[in-house]
Design an enzyme around this catalytic site. Structure first.
Site, PDB file in Angstrom:
ATOM      1  N   PRO A  92      -9.202  -4.387  26.535  1.00  0.00           N
ATOM      2  CA  PRO A  92      -7.874  -3.821  26.263  1.00  0.00           C
ATOM      3  C   PRO A  92      -7.183  -4.521  25.100  1.00  0.00           C
ATOM      4  O   PRO A  92      -6.239  -3.980  24.534  1.00  0.00           O
ATOM      5  CB  PRO A  92      -7.119  -4.034  27.581  1.00  0.00           C
ATOM      6  N   ARG A 161     -21.554  12.747  19.046  1.00  0.00           N
ATOM      7  CA  ARG A 161     -21.157  14.033  18.455  1.00  0.00           C
ATOM      8  C   ARG A 161     -21.292  14.025  16.932  1.00  0.00           C
ATOM      9  O   ARG A 161     -21.397  15.062  16.300  1.00  0.00           O
ATOM     10  CB  ARG A 161     -19.685  14.349  18.758  1.00  0.00           C
ATOM     11  N   ASP A 176     -14.856  19.078  11.937  1.00  0.00           N
ATOM     12  CA  ASP A 176     -14.085  18.496  13.048  1.00  0.00           C
ATOM     13  C   ASP A 176     -12.896  17.814  12.394  1.00  0.00           C
ATOM     14  O   ASP A 176     -13.029  16.752  11.825  1.00  0.00           O
ATOM     15  CB  ASP A 176     -14.971  17.476  13.776  1.00  0.00           C
TER      16      ASP A 176
HETATM   17  C1  JD8 Z   1     -13.106  -4.061  29.387  1.00  0.00           C
HETATM   18  C2  JD8 Z   1     -12.551  -6.084  32.379  1.00  0.00           C
HETATM   19  C3  JD8 Z   1     -10.420  -5.227  33.358  1.00  0.00           C
HETATM   20  C4  JD8 Z   1      -8.704  -6.090  31.810  1.00  0.00           C
HETATM   21  C5  JD8 Z   1      -7.522  -7.525  33.950  1.00  0.00           C
HETATM   22  C6  JD8 Z   1      -7.959  -5.265  34.722  1.00  0.00           C
HETATM   23  C7  JD8 Z   1     -11.171  -0.917  26.797  1.00  0.00           C
HETATM   24  N1  JD8 Z   1      -8.546   0.501  26.693  1.00  0.00           N
HETATM   25  C8  JD8 Z   1      -8.959  -0.341  27.728  1.00  0.00           C
HETATM   26  N2  JD8 Z   1      -8.242  -0.622  28.813  1.00  0.00           N
HETATM   27  N3  JD8 Z   1      -8.938  -1.491  29.613  1.00  0.00           N
HETATM   28  C9  JD8 Z   1     -10.110  -1.763  29.022  1.00  0.00           C
HETATM   29  C10 JD8 Z   1     -11.072  -2.751  29.585  1.00  0.00           C
HETATM   30  C11 JD8 Z   1     -10.715  -3.401  30.791  1.00  0.00           C
HETATM   31  C12 JD8 Z   1     -11.580  -4.388  31.254  1.00  0.00           C
HETATM   32  C13 JD8 Z   1     -12.759  -4.722  30.578  1.00  0.00           C
HETATM   33  C14 JD8 Z   1     -12.248  -3.074  28.902  1.00  0.00           C
HETATM   34  C15 JD8 Z   1     -13.371  -5.781  31.294  1.00  0.00           C
HETATM   35  N4  JD8 Z   1     -11.491  -5.230  32.352  1.00  0.00           N
HETATM   36  C16 JD8 Z   1      -9.448  -6.331  33.068  1.00  0.00           C
HETATM   37  C17 JD8 Z   1      -7.717  -7.186  31.534  1.00  0.00           C
HETATM   38  C18 JD8 Z   1      -6.748  -7.292  32.710  1.00  0.00           C
HETATM   39  N5  JD8 Z   1      -8.543  -6.501  34.234  1.00  0.00           N
HETATM   40  C19 JD8 Z   1     -10.170  -1.032  27.802  1.00  0.00           C
HETATM   41  N6  JD8 Z   1     -11.928  -0.770  25.932  1.00  0.00           N
END
Ligand code: JD8
Length: 300
Positions: A92, A161, A176
């Protein structure tokens, strides 16, 4: 040889069906894309196949162990030949995934997705891998998922794609308009797609817009652009502000949608509407606002 995609995860079953159906499934059968899905626990060192541990510095949850990830990636991406793969780590806190990034990935020989869970992967893993390969930490959007698997699937479909021949002739990724570079796509670049319709003509007392039945392609093109402008103004005003070279009709539609002429004119003096359809000639002047979505493919 098409694109090779490896996925490392503690939930390999997550990818069982999505990679076997529809556009991606067909591309894999044709050899346009090749998948390897690896269970991270194979590299866990203890009888419990532990892949996580408590976070240094305290705090909630668990963190994924660097030694397990290191062993896995060292085996899946051998040192020789160097730089043969790009490591993509969904997180994230990553750089925003985009159509342009998908287009770049579609030209790579090999992508490896490291799908984390828990609170994420120990930060030293990406650092260590960067010593011998390109590593991208990428986010698919400003919301929190439980792990990287869903994000990896989103990115894989967006990339697949754009692989040559994958979309079939219905509509090539070229038009696209998320970044298309042909004819209509250029005109619609930077706009969200307007509504689409199919038979029956009347459904629950709702008629298909008459212009779409007219056969008047210029009028249809103008109508579609108006609808795309209205929807973009409503859902993504940020994209409107990125548009340039709007013709008078565009400005009129946007004014009706609440975009003050001042706002538009300040940024971009209006251009006289092109003769006939009111649409600027393909490729004429419309800048890449970088985020098209029209020309949805028919190859579901
Ligand atoms: C990888 C673990 C969960 C995240 C504690 C909830 C991408 N756009 C996005 N939103 N969330 C992710 C994502 C979440 C992930 C992992 C990607 C690995 N988590 C964790 C931090 C808070 N938990 C993502 N791309």
């Amino acid at each position: 040889m098409g694109l090779r995609v490896d996925i490392v995860t503690i939930f390999p079953e997550y990818f069982a069906s999505p990679l076997g159906v529809s556009l991606i499934g067909k591309a894999a059968v044709r050899g346009d894309i090749e998948f390897g899905v690896h269970d991270l626990r194979r590299w866990a060192r203890d009888v419990h196949h532990t892949v996580d541990d408590m976070p240094f510095g305290g705090g909630p949850g668990m963190v994924m162990k660097p030694d397990v990830w290191g062993d896995a990636l060292d085996e899946i991406i051998p040192a020789e030949p160097p730089g043969a793969a790009r490591l993509v780590v969904p997180t994230p806190s990553g750089v925003p995934f985009s159509r342009d990034m998908a287009a770049r990935y579609a030209t790579e020989p090999r992508l490896v997705f490291a799908c984390g869970r828990y609170e994420g992967i120990d930060g030293r893993v990406a650092e260590a891998m960067r010593a011998r390969m390109p590593v991208d930490e990428v986010s698919i959007g400003d919301y929190v998922l439980a792990g990287g698997e869903a994000a990896a699937l989103v990115m894989i479909e967006a990339v697949a794609r754009l692989l040559p021949g994958v979309l079939g002739n219905a509509s090539s990724a070229g038009d696209d308009s998320f970044g298309g570079d042909e004819g209509l796509a250029v005109a619609m670049r930077g706009l969200l797609e307007g509504p689409v319709y199919t038979r029956p003509r009347a459904w629950r007392e709702r008629e298909v817009p008459e212009v779409l039945l007219s056969g008047n392609h210029a009028a249809i093109a103008r109508w579609r652009r108006d609808m795309a402008l209205r929807r973009t103004a409503a859902h993504r005003p940020d994209l409107i502000r990125a548009l340039r070279d709007l013709d008078r009709r565009d400005q009129q539609v946007l004014a009706e949608a609440g975009f003050t002429a001042g706002e538009q004119a300040a940024a971009h003096p209006p251009r006289p509407a092109a003769s006939g359809s009111g649409l600027p000639a393909a490729g004429e002047g419309l800048p890449a606002a970088g985020f098209p979505v029209s020309g949805e493919d028919m190859a579901h």
